[in-house]
Design a protein around this motif. Structure first.
Motif, PDB file in Angstrom:
ATOM      1  N   MET A   1      27.364  39.354  48.116  1.00 48.45           N
ATOM      2  CA  MET A   1      28.710  39.776  48.380  1.00 48.45           C
ATOM      3  C   MET A   1      29.664  38.768  47.757  1.00 48.45           C
ATOM      4  SD  MET A   1      30.539  40.731  52.032  1.00 48.45           S
ATOM      5  CE  MET A   1      29.053  40.498  52.894  1.00 48.45           C
ATOM      6  N   PRO A   2      30.324  39.116  46.646  1.00 44.61           N
ATOM      7  CA  PRO A   2      31.251  38.190  46.004  1.00 44.61           C
ATOM      8  C   PRO A   2      32.499  37.965  46.856  1.00 44.61           C
ATOM      9  CG  PRO A   2      30.621  39.962  44.509  1.00 44.61           C
ATOM     10  CD  PRO A   2      30.140  40.333  45.861  1.00 44.61           C
ATOM     11  N   LEU A   3      32.937  36.723  46.900  1.00 47.80           N
ATOM     12  CA  LEU A   3      34.195  36.359  47.553  1.00 47.80           C
ATOM     13  C   LEU A   3      35.029  35.624  46.521  1.00 47.80           C
ATOM     14  CD1 LEU A   3      36.220  35.794  49.828  1.00 47.80           C
ATOM     15  CD2 LEU A   3      34.812  33.825  50.458  1.00 47.80           C
ATOM     16  N   LEU A   4      36.189  36.178  46.195  1.00 43.45           N
ATOM     17  CA  LEU A   4      37.105  35.548  45.252  1.00 43.45           C
ATOM     18  C   LEU A   4      38.298  35.043  46.043  1.00 43.45           C
ATOM     19  CD1 LEU A   4      35.974  38.409  43.817  1.00 43.45           C
ATOM     20  CD2 LEU A   4      36.866  37.138  41.899  1.00 43.45           C
ATOM     21  N   GLN A   5      38.574  33.749  45.946  1.00 40.58           N
ATOM     22  CA  GLN A   5      39.707  33.144  46.636  1.00 40.58           C
ATOM     23  C   GLN A   5      40.753  32.751  45.600  1.00 40.58           C
ATOM     24  OE1 GLN A   5      37.217  30.201  48.843  1.00 40.58           O
ATOM     25  NE2 GLN A   5      38.395  30.971  50.575  1.00 40.58           N
ATOM     26  N   VAL A   6      41.949  33.234  45.807  1.00 40.71           N
ATOM     27  CA  VAL A   6      43.055  32.967  44.893  1.00 40.71           C
ATOM     28  C   VAL A   6      44.164  32.316  45.704  1.00 40.71           C
ATOM     29  CG1 VAL A   6      44.731  33.983  43.309  1.00 40.71           C
ATOM     30  CG2 VAL A   6      42.454  35.007  43.543  1.00 40.71           C
ATOM     31  N   LYS A   7      44.607  31.160  45.269  1.00 38.34           N
ATOM     32  CA  LYS A   7      45.713  30.478  45.933  1.00 38.34           C
ATOM     33  C   LYS A   7      46.917  30.527  45.007  1.00 38.34           C
ATOM     34  CE  LYS A   7      42.714  27.590  48.619  1.00 38.34           C
ATOM     35  NZ  LYS A   7      42.878  26.797  49.802  1.00 38.34           N
TER      36      LYS A   7
ATOM     37  N   THR B   1      38.645  42.732  41.484  1.00 43.47           N
ATOM     38  CA  THR B   1      37.527  43.563  41.934  1.00 43.47           C
ATOM     39  C   THR B   1      36.907  44.290  40.749  1.00 43.47           C
ATOM     40  OG1 THR B   1      38.523  43.833  44.115  1.00 43.47           O
ATOM     41  CG2 THR B   1      36.849  45.442  43.475  1.00 43.47           C
ATOM     42  N   ASP B   2      37.744  44.874  39.897  1.00 44.52           N
ATOM     43  CA  ASP B   2      37.248  45.567  38.708  1.00 44.52           C
ATOM     44  C   ASP B   2      36.454  44.640  37.803  1.00 44.52           C
ATOM     45  OD1 ASP B   2      38.405  47.943  39.571  1.00 44.52           O
ATOM     46  OD2 ASP B   2      40.131  47.800  38.215  1.00 44.52           O
ATOM     47  N   ALA B   3      36.878  43.383  37.697  1.00 46.68           N
ATOM     48  CA  ALA B   3      36.157  42.419  36.850  1.00 46.68           C
ATOM     49  C   ALA B   3      34.750  42.184  37.388  1.00 46.68           C
ATOM     50  CB  ALA B   3      36.921  41.103  36.768  1.00 46.68           C
TER      51      ALA B   3
ATOM     52  N   ILE C   1      30.957  43.391  35.667  1.00 46.30           N
ATOM     53  CA  ILE C   1      29.869  42.446  35.391  1.00 46.30           C
ATOM     54  C   ILE C   1      28.598  42.837  36.131  1.00 46.30           C
ATOM     55  CG2 ILE C   1      29.107  40.055  35.731  1.00 46.30           C
ATOM     56  CD1 ILE C   1      32.154  39.309  35.431  1.00 46.30           C
ATOM     57  N   GLU C   2      28.741  43.172  37.404  1.00 49.42           N
ATOM     58  CA  GLU C   2      27.566  43.355  38.253  1.00 49.42           C
ATOM     59  C   GLU C   2      27.211  44.806  38.529  1.00 49.42           C
ATOM     60  OE1 GLU C   2      24.215  42.269  40.212  1.00 49.42           O
ATOM     61  OE2 GLU C   2      25.478  41.065  38.909  1.00 49.42           O
ATOM     62  N   GLY C   3      28.195  45.687  38.473  1.00 50.46           N
ATOM     63  CA  GLY C   3      27.923  47.102  38.711  1.00 50.46           C
ATOM     64  C   GLY C   3      28.751  47.654  39.859  1.00 50.46           C
ATOM     65  N   GLU C   4      28.892  48.973  39.832  1.00 48.73           N
ATOM     66  CA  GLU C   4      29.740  49.672  40.796  1.00 48.73           C
ATOM     67  C   GLU C   4      29.303  49.449  42.246  1.00 48.73           C
ATOM     68  OE1 GLU C   4      32.977  51.539  42.035  1.00 48.73           O
ATOM     69  OE2 GLU C   4      32.615  51.235  39.894  1.00 48.73           O
ATOM     70  N   TYR C   5      28.018  49.215  42.453  1.00 52.67           N
ATOM     71  CA  TYR C   5      27.523  49.039  43.820  1.00 52.67           C
ATOM     72  C   TYR C   5      28.180  47.856  44.533  1.00 52.67           C
ATOM     73  CZ  TYR C   5      24.661  44.963  42.751  1.00 52.67           C
ATOM     74  OH  TYR C   5      24.252  43.703  42.393  1.00 52.67           O
TER      75      TYR C   5
ATOM     76  N   PRO D   1      32.310  47.938  47.160  1.00 46.36           N
ATOM     77  CA  PRO D   1      32.612  47.888  48.600  1.00 46.36           C
ATOM     78  C   PRO D   1      32.307  46.544  49.255  1.00 46.36           C
ATOM     79  CG  PRO D   1      30.791  49.414  48.162  1.00 46.36           C
ATOM     80  CD  PRO D   1      31.263  48.886  46.846  1.00 46.36           C
ATOM     81  N   TYR D   2      31.634  45.671  48.534  1.00 47.41           N
ATOM     82  CA  TYR D   2      31.248  44.375  49.097  1.00 47.41           C
ATOM     83  C   TYR D   2      32.005  43.203  48.468  1.00 47.41           C
ATOM     84  CZ  TYR D   2      27.537  47.467  50.525  1.00 47.41           C
ATOM     85  OH  TYR D   2      26.841  48.523  51.036  1.00 47.41           O
ATOM     86  N   THR D   3      32.913  43.496  47.557  1.00 46.85           N
ATOM     87  CA  THR D   3      33.675  42.444  46.885  1.00 46.85           C
ATOM     88  C   THR D   3      34.912  42.114  47.717  1.00 46.85           C
ATOM     89  OG1 THR D   3      32.893  43.153  44.725  1.00 46.85           O
ATOM     90  CG2 THR D   3      34.884  41.801  44.758  1.00 46.85           C
ATOM     91  N   LEU D   4      35.012  40.865  48.130  1.00 45.54           N
ATOM     92  CA  LEU D   4      36.124  40.405  48.953  1.00 45.54           C
ATOM     93  C   LEU D   4      37.080  39.583  48.096  1.00 45.54           C
ATOM     94  CD1 LEU D   4      33.862  39.133  51.823  1.00 45.54           C
ATOM     95  CD2 LEU D   4      35.185  41.240  51.841  1.00 45.54           C
TER      96      LEU D   4
END
Length: 73
Positions: free
Chosen positions: A1-7, A26-28, A32-36, A39-42
């Motif tokens: 589950m990717p978590l991207l933190q942007v400050k 999220t699109d990026a 890279i990893e696929g459409e699946y 829903p798990y990209t935070l």
């Protein structure tokens, strides 16, 4: 589950710009990893108070960022 933190410095980006960041980041990950992963990209966007963010040892404010963007600084 990717978590991207942007400050970001508060009052620099509008709510719409933040929504665009969320969508594009999220699109990026999906590209890279696929459409699946969608829903798990935070994505967490966190505002940092102006003056509590420094570059080159100098505090940076929203006003300074806007002046840079306008080319007046």
């Amino acid at each position: 589950m990717p978590l991207l933190q942007v400050k970001v410095i508060e009052n620099v980006f509008t709510p719409e710009q933040k929504r665009q960041m969320i969508t594009k980041l999220t699109d990026a990950i999906v590209s890279i990893e696929g459409e699946y992963t969608r829903p798990y990209t935070l994505v967490l966007i966190e505002d940092v108070r102006g003056g509590e963010w420094a570059v080159g040892g100098k505090p940076l404010t929203a006003e300074a960022v806007h002046a840079l963007a306008a080319g007046t600084r």
